[in-house]
Design a protein around this motif. Structure first.
Motif, PDB file in Angstrom:
ATOM      1  N   ALA A 195       0.777  -1.109  -0.053  1.00  0.00           N
ATOM      2  CA  ALA A 195       0.102  -0.019   0.110  1.00  0.00           C
ATOM      3  C   ALA A 195       0.834   1.322   0.028  1.00  0.00           C
ATOM      4  CB  ALA A 195      -0.760  -0.010   1.188  1.00  0.00           C
ATOM      5  N   SER A 196       0.298   2.247  -0.660  1.00  0.00           N
ATOM      6  CA  SER A 196       1.270   3.544  -0.792  1.00  0.00           C
ATOM      7  C   SER A 196       0.214   4.603  -0.768  1.00  0.00           C
ATOM      8  CB  SER A 196       2.050   3.448  -2.017  1.00  0.00           C
ATOM      9  OG  SER A 196       2.721   4.765  -1.907  1.00  0.00           O
ATOM     10  N   SER A 197       0.696   5.919  -0.705  1.00  0.00           N
ATOM     11  CA  SER A 197      -0.176   7.060  -0.496  1.00  0.00           C
ATOM     12  C   SER A 197       0.950   8.445  -0.969  1.00  0.00           C
ATOM     13  CB  SER A 197      -0.638   7.381   0.740  1.00  0.00           C
ATOM     14  OG  SER A 197      -1.382   8.932   0.738  1.00  0.00           O
ATOM     15  N   ARG A 198      -0.008   9.019  -1.772  1.00  0.00           N
ATOM     16  CA  ARG A 198       0.676  10.635  -2.380  1.00  0.00           C
ATOM     17  C   ARG A 198      -0.381  11.570  -1.659  1.00  0.00           C
ATOM     18  NH1 ARG A 198       3.129   9.968  -8.135  1.00  0.00           N
ATOM     19  NH2 ARG A 198       4.929   8.816  -7.628  1.00  0.00           N
ATOM     20  N   LEU A 199      -1.339  11.574  -0.692  1.00  0.00           N
ATOM     21  CA  LEU A 199      -2.468  12.395  -0.111  1.00  0.00           C
ATOM     22  C   LEU A 199      -1.627  13.415   0.432  1.00  0.00           C
ATOM     23  CD1 LEU A 199      -5.346  13.167   0.122  1.00  0.00           C
ATOM     24  CD2 LEU A 199      -5.440  11.976   1.966  1.00  0.00           C
ATOM     25  N   THR A 200      -1.769  14.695   0.033  1.00  0.00           N
ATOM     26  CA  THR A 200      -1.314  15.840   0.658  1.00  0.00           C
ATOM     27  C   THR A 200      -1.543  15.962   2.031  1.00  0.00           C
ATOM     28  OG1 THR A 200      -1.468  17.148  -1.515  1.00  0.00           O
ATOM     29  CG2 THR A 200      -1.247  18.374   0.694  1.00  0.00           C
ATOM     30  N   LEU A 201      -2.812  15.624   2.523  1.00  0.00           N
ATOM     31  CA  LEU A 201      -2.979  15.618   4.013  1.00  0.00           C
ATOM     32  C   LEU A 201      -2.673  14.701   4.627  1.00  0.00           C
ATOM     33  CD1 LEU A 201      -7.077  16.603   3.551  1.00  0.00           C
ATOM     34  CD2 LEU A 201      -5.264  18.010   4.011  1.00  0.00           C
ATOM     35  N   HIS A 202      -1.752  13.541   4.150  1.00  0.00           N
ATOM     36  CA  HIS A 202      -1.309  12.629   4.863  1.00  0.00           C
ATOM     37  C   HIS A 202       0.089  13.153   5.270  1.00  0.00           C
ATOM     38  CE1 HIS A 202      -3.534   8.813   3.427  1.00  0.00           C
ATOM     39  NE2 HIS A 202      -4.057   9.571   4.376  1.00  0.00           N
ATOM     40  N   LYS A 203       0.262  13.693   6.650  1.00  0.00           N
ATOM     41  CA  LYS A 203       1.363  14.287   7.205  1.00  0.00           C
ATOM     42  C   LYS A 203       1.634  13.647   8.602  1.00  0.00           C
ATOM     43  CE  LYS A 203       0.772  18.848   4.846  1.00  0.00           C
ATOM     44  NZ  LYS A 203       2.018  18.821   3.985  1.00  0.00           N
ATOM     45  N   SER A 204       2.997  13.530   8.933  1.00  0.00           N
ATOM     46  CA  SER A 204       3.171  13.224  10.230  1.00  0.00           C
ATOM     47  C   SER A 204       2.726  14.295  11.100  1.00  0.00           C
ATOM     48  CB  SER A 204       5.036  13.027  10.318  1.00  0.00           C
ATOM     49  OG  SER A 204       5.434  14.354  10.207  1.00  0.00           O
ATOM     50  N   LEU A 234      -2.214  -7.362  -4.175  1.00  0.00           N
ATOM     51  CA  LEU A 234      -2.762  -6.075  -4.555  1.00  0.00           C
ATOM     52  C   LEU A 234      -1.998  -5.044  -4.324  1.00  0.00           C
ATOM     53  CD1 LEU A 234      -5.808  -5.108  -5.069  1.00  0.00           C
ATOM     54  CD2 LEU A 234      -5.793  -5.138  -2.663  1.00  0.00           C
ATOM     55  N   ILE A 235      -2.113  -3.875  -5.098  1.00  0.00           N
ATOM     56  CA  ILE A 235      -1.753  -2.468  -4.795  1.00  0.00           C
ATOM     57  C   ILE A 235      -2.886  -1.881  -4.331  1.00  0.00           C
ATOM     58  CG2 ILE A 235      -0.568  -0.716  -5.880  1.00  0.00           C
ATOM     59  CD1 ILE A 235       0.654  -2.585  -7.900  1.00  0.00           C
ATOM     60  N   GLN A 236      -2.515  -1.178  -3.175  1.00  0.00           N
ATOM     61  CA  GLN A 236      -3.605  -0.294  -2.666  1.00  0.00           C
ATOM     62  C   GLN A 236      -2.971   1.130  -2.485  1.00  0.00           C
ATOM     63  OE1 GLN A 236      -3.408   1.496   0.699  1.00  0.00           O
ATOM     64  NE2 GLN A 236      -5.299   2.519   0.041  1.00  0.00           N
ATOM     65  N   PHE A 237      -3.770   2.081  -3.117  1.00  0.00           N
ATOM     66  CA  PHE A 237      -3.269   3.432  -3.405  1.00  0.00           C
ATOM     67  C   PHE A 237      -4.086   4.533  -2.973  1.00  0.00           C
ATOM     68  CE2 PHE A 237      -1.874   7.082  -6.322  1.00  0.00           C
ATOM     69  CZ  PHE A 237      -0.564   7.220  -5.840  1.00  0.00           C
ATOM     70  N   VAL A 238      -3.617   5.927  -2.437  1.00  0.00           N
ATOM     71  CA  VAL A 238      -4.328   6.963  -2.070  1.00  0.00           C
ATOM     72  C   VAL A 238      -3.773   7.962  -3.053  1.00  0.00           C
ATOM     73  CG1 VAL A 238      -5.196   8.443  -0.586  1.00  0.00           C
ATOM     74  CG2 VAL A 238      -4.615   6.015   0.243  1.00  0.00           C
ATOM     75  N   PRO A 239      -4.396   8.613  -4.110  1.00  0.00           N
ATOM     76  CA  PRO A 239      -4.025   9.559  -4.865  1.00  0.00           C
ATOM     77  C   PRO A 239      -4.147  10.787  -3.944  1.00  0.00           C
ATOM     78  CG  PRO A 239      -6.083   8.853  -5.662  1.00  0.00           C
ATOM     79  CD  PRO A 239      -5.544   7.917  -4.839  1.00  0.00           C
ATOM     80  N   ASP A 240      -3.639  12.098  -4.513  1.00  0.00           N
ATOM     81  CA  ASP A 240      -3.722  13.292  -3.888  1.00  0.00           C
ATOM     82  C   ASP A 240      -5.242  13.696  -4.253  1.00  0.00           C
ATOM     83  OD1 ASP A 240      -3.626  15.375  -2.345  1.00  0.00           O
ATOM     84  OD2 ASP A 240      -1.897  16.356  -3.575  1.00  0.00           O
ATOM     85  N   LEU A 241      -6.071  13.413  -3.512  1.00  0.00           N
ATOM     86  CA  LEU A 241      -7.386  13.775  -3.523  1.00  0.00           C
ATOM     87  C   LEU A 241      -7.836  15.143  -3.379  1.00  0.00           C
ATOM     88  CD1 LEU A 241      -9.203  10.928  -1.347  1.00  0.00           C
ATOM     89  CD2 LEU A 241      -8.711  10.945  -3.846  1.00  0.00           C
ATOM     90  N   VAL A 242      -6.906  16.111  -2.910  1.00  0.00           N
ATOM     91  CA  VAL A 242      -7.305  17.383  -2.888  1.00  0.00           C
ATOM     92  C   VAL A 242      -6.812  18.433  -3.868  1.00  0.00           C
ATOM     93  CG1 VAL A 242      -7.364  17.202  -0.281  1.00  0.00           C
ATOM     94  CG2 VAL A 242      -5.354  17.890  -1.113  1.00  0.00           C
ATOM     95  N   ALA A 243      -5.817  17.808  -4.783  1.00  0.00           N
ATOM     96  CA  ALA A 243      -5.235  18.540  -5.883  1.00  0.00           C
ATOM     97  C   ALA A 243      -6.038  18.865  -6.934  1.00  0.00           C
ATOM     98  CB  ALA A 243      -4.098  17.434  -6.352  1.00  0.00           C
ATOM     99  N   GLY A 244      -7.280  18.253  -6.998  1.00  0.00           N
ATOM    100  CA  GLY A 244      -8.056  18.622  -8.112  1.00  0.00           C
ATOM    101  C   GLY A 244      -7.834  17.723  -9.313  1.00  0.00           C
ATOM    102  N   PHE A 266      -8.079   1.771  -5.269  1.00  0.00           N
ATOM    103  CA  PHE A 266      -7.556   3.144  -4.875  1.00  0.00           C
ATOM    104  C   PHE A 266      -8.408   4.007  -4.464  1.00  0.00           C
ATOM    105  CE2 PHE A 266      -9.238   4.008  -9.176  1.00  0.00           C
ATOM    106  CZ  PHE A 266      -9.717   5.094  -9.223  1.00  0.00           C
ATOM    107  N   THR A 267      -8.324   5.071  -3.683  1.00  0.00           N
ATOM    108  CA  THR A 267      -9.261   5.827  -3.059  1.00  0.00           C
ATOM    109  C   THR A 267      -9.953   6.856  -4.033  1.00  0.00           C
ATOM    110  OG1 THR A 267      -8.244   5.580  -0.766  1.00  0.00           O
ATOM    111  CG2 THR A 267     -10.006   7.380  -1.179  1.00  0.00           C
ATOM    112  N   LEU A 268     -11.398   6.640  -4.037  1.00  0.00           N
ATOM    113  CA  LEU A 268     -11.906   7.583  -4.821  1.00  0.00           C
ATOM    114  C   LEU A 268     -12.854   8.658  -3.871  1.00  0.00           C
ATOM    115  CD1 LEU A 268     -12.655   8.373  -7.900  1.00  0.00           C
ATOM    116  CD2 LEU A 268     -14.798   7.036  -7.623  1.00  0.00           C
TER     117      LEU A 268
END
Length: 573
Positions: A195-204, A234-244, A266-268
């Motif tokens: 699993a991976s993520s590129r969501l901007t809101l995912h911050k430490s 399986l590949i699970q992925f979170v794209p940057d949902l807030v990027a538009g 992936f997350t929609l």
């Protein structure tokens, strides 16, 4: 010889979308051994006359990585008919991890998944370093339901690259080779994929982007090839949902999946207003699947959002210095202080200090904020928003929110609908729920303890979408399929999710007439006395895992048959 358990005369919903029928289900040694008319006795029999019998529900998107270590009950999920939970989503978790990096992963999970650091410090024994050792730790503890794990990208990156991984430096060829090797090892010992993520809101918690945030094509491909080397997953992925426009990030993963021949989920999310960029994502899915891919978009069946209140992680005043002066007080004392006219005037005249949590911008989204009652309404009319209520009273939204937070002696909660509530309704969700390339998920059980309680979504499916909504309702058999065989297929767990001979005996017995979802409540049962939101339901007559009853009429039993699922599972012969 008597069967171990027989469920008699229930309305059987098979999990595949077939029409319900009346019959019996026999169980032996944790497996369904007969369906239809079962002759002979059972050592225990349950009369399901007038009740619905379904397969146990499969939740594709949870974060029980910590709770599955420190607790033998995966609530709230197991209280809502879930019998299999997949964790490690969003590319965050607790393994692999060297001792020197414990604080890095705690900081990451505290920020991304709102798990208080003290809970992890007190609750995690850290008896592992490698991912295989983490699975062994999971395997050593019985629990109420089954769990399966994805290999999380961010811990893998930090384990391989150290501080360079935390700082998001590009991976070297040597780094990529080791990531591939470790991914192979993880799948060989039982990971369902990665699993991976590129969501901007995912911050430490310290405010930094997650290590996987801008990982390149070569890195995704190296890990994917490691999964493929071990037989696939399986590949699970979170794209940057807030990027538009999350097309570029999705395209990277889709291209890798096409080259390596792995499925992707992936997350929609559906924007409440503005350009419907989610449509472009679905077009990409259609194109990839037409070319032979196996891509599913995960959607949540009610608004994606937050629950805020005086007892919770967020409220509209949480960053106000004048409120912070009171925040340490016990709730009753804080409510008494906030009820004083001079205190109310001072807080309302104040301004926030600092940025706070990246999701705190939502705490003043007045047009999309609603009181959350009991029973909770997750599709409220726009006229009930804090903004609309304020206009009707002739006050500011800030004043209306202040007053509503003091309701119920300060236990009141407000629902902030950040996404999926397009134009103030769930009509778009209703359309997407009927697509074969869309699957239910995003319940996030085990995470966001002080802001979200979405693991209850199976009950919402059975109440709102099957029984209560005025329009756009789903047939019961379709909703059950989306909760059982559909997610089981995506996860690669073909041994469950349907009521048929030879399949795993994970079942729910439900009173469809009385099933009801309650408003979330605050409880303090995490390690170190940590707080979390819990949500209960009526109508679950029994939940069964591997042939053992783990809950009856909403009360847990002593049975703990749940186990770690190691790897994908074939369908029974």
């Amino acid at each position: 010889m008597a069967h171990d358990l027989i469920i008699r005369n229930g309305t059987i919903v098979d999990g595949l979308g077939g029409p319900p029928f009346t019959g019996d289900v026999a169980i032996d040694d944790g497996v369904i051994t007969a369906v239809g008319t079962v002759d002979g006795p059972g050592q225990r029999e349950i009369d399901a006359t007038g009740l619905v019998v379904t397969p146990g529900f499969v939740d594709l998107h949870t974060h029980y990585d910590g709770q599955a270590i420190w607790s033998d009950r995966l609530i709230p999920s197991s209280a809502h008919g879930v019998t299999t939970a997949v964790m490690g989503n969003c590319g965050v978790g607790f393994a692999p991890c060297r001792p020197d990096d414990h604080e890095v992963l705690v900081d990451l999970m505290a920020g991304v998944e709102d798990i208080p650091g003290v809970v992890m410090v007190d609750g995690l024994p850290w008896t592992w370093e490698t991912f295989p050792e983490f699975l062994d730790a999971l395997d050593s503890r019985p629990r109420d339901i089954d769990v399966a794990a994805l290999l999380p990208h961010s811990p893998l990156r930090v384990y391989v690259m150290g501080q360079r991984g935390v700082d998001r430096e590009p991976a070297t060829d040597e780094d990529l080779a080791l990531m591939r090797k470790l991914a192979t090892e993880a799948v060989q010992v039982g990971a369902l994929g990665f699993a991976s993520s590129r969501l901007t809101l995912h911050k430490s918690e310290s405010g930094h982007p997650i290590p996987s945030f801008d990982a390149g094509h070569a890195e995704i491909e190296a890990i994917a090839r490691g999964v493929k080397d071990a037989g696939g997953g399986l590949i699970q992925f979170v794209p940057d949902l807030v990027a538009g426009d999350y097309g570029p990030a999705l395209q990277t993963v889709f291209d890798v999946a096409e080259d390596v021949r792995l499925p992707v989920t992936f997350t929609l999310a559906i924007g409440n207003a503005g350009d419907p960029f989610f449509v472009d994502g679905l077009t990409m899915v259609e194109k990839a699947n037409a070319a032979g891919g196996d891509i599913t978009a995960q959607i949540f069946p009610r608004p994606i959002g937050l629950v805020i209140g005086l007892e919770l992680s967020g409220n509209p005043f949480v960053m106000y210095p004048s409120y912070r002066e009171l925040a340490h007080l016990p709730l009753a004392e804080r409510v008494a202080e906030m009820g004083k006219p001079e205190v109310r005037e001072r807080i309302l005249a104040d301004r926030p200090a600092g940025d706070g949590h990246p999701l705190m911008f939502a705490a003043q989204a007045w047009e999309w904020m609603f009181p959350l009652g009991d029973p909770p309404n997750y599709e409220p009319p726009r006229t009930d928003s804090i903004a609309s209520r304020a206009r009707a009273r002739g006050v500011s939204p800030l004043e209306e929110a202040y007053d509503r937070l003091l309701d119920d002696d300060g236990h009141a909660m407000l629902l902030v609908t950040l996404a999926n509530f397009r134009d103030g309704s769930l009509d778009t969700v209703a359309e997407l729920l009927r697509r074969d390339d869309v699957v239910l998920g995003l319940g996030d059980g085990g995470a966001h303890y002080g802001m979200i309680c979405d693991a209850s979504f199976p009950t919402y499916m059975l109440t709102h979408w099957v029984r209560d909504r005025a329009t756009g309702r789903l047939p019961l058999e379709d909703a059950v399929r989306e909760l059982t065989s559909a997610p089981a297929r995506v996860a690669g767990l073909a041994d469950r999710g349907r009521i048929s001979v030879g399949y795993k005996a994970d079942l729910n017995i439900i009173d469809a007439a009385t099933i009801r979802l309650h408003r979330p409540v605050v409880t303090h049962d995490l390690p170190g006395g940590g707080r979390r939101l819990d949500q209960s339901a009526d109508g679950y007559v029994a939940t069964i895992v591997s042939g053992e009853v783990i809950a009856e009429n909403g009360a847990p039993t002593d049975a703990r048959p749940g186990r770690l699922i190691r790897g994908r599972r074939p369908a029974p012969a």
